[in-house]
Scaffold this active site. Sequence first.
Site, short mmCIF file in Angstrom:
data_model
loop_
_atom_site.label_atom_id
_atom_site.label_comp_id
_atom_site.label_asym_id
_atom_site.label_seq_id
_atom_site.Cartn_x
_atom_site.Cartn_y
_atom_site.Cartn_z
CG HIS A 34 -23.23 -0.84 6.67
ND1 HIS A 34 -22.81 0.46 6.51
CD2 HIS A 34 -24.57 -0.82 6.49
CE1 HIS A 34 -23.85 1.23 6.28
NE2 HIS A 34 -24.93 0.48 6.25
CG ASN B 7 -48.33 3.95 -3.78
OD1 ASN B 7 -48.60 5.01 -3.24
ND2 ASN B 7 -49.26 3.07 -4.10
#
Length: 175
Positions: free
Chosen positions: A107, A77
Amino acid sequence: MAAGEWYACLDPELDALRAAARRAVHQHNTMAPDERGRMAPALQALFAAVAAEVVIEAPFHCSYGINISLGAGVYLNAGCTILDSAPVAIGEGSMLGPGVHIYCAEHHKDVALRRAGLETARPVMIGRDVWIGGGAILLAGVTIGDSAIVGAGAVVTRDVAPGATVVGNPARVLR
């Protein structure tokens, strides 16, 4: 990156791959719906695999595209984002609500290494006939089993068993 090891996300080769993805995403997001159809041609060509009758509503965003595989009848969507630093596979018949985000990158925890752009990436695998509610976030390395349901707004930090329904932050099995 492909080996799942630490890599520098600021690498020029990766910059070029992201630039190619931005061009394909731009085409998809700016084409008139009647011209674009279910998915813009440049976006379909970018992905690793796209089966029949996949629909991606605009707007859509991905980092690379080359790591995304979509099974038959997958529906994304409006507002979905896939940061595909690692493989992302979405199984046949699965549906993602508006604003679903999938993040493969993690990270570095060390500040100096994080500033240097070091990260690692783990795949996200979504089984067949999965329903992921709007605004849900799937974090790196998770697998969502066949026929599972992820409630709207859930943050999935762990694998979801086939047929399970999870909700909340962090996502927990609904009993």
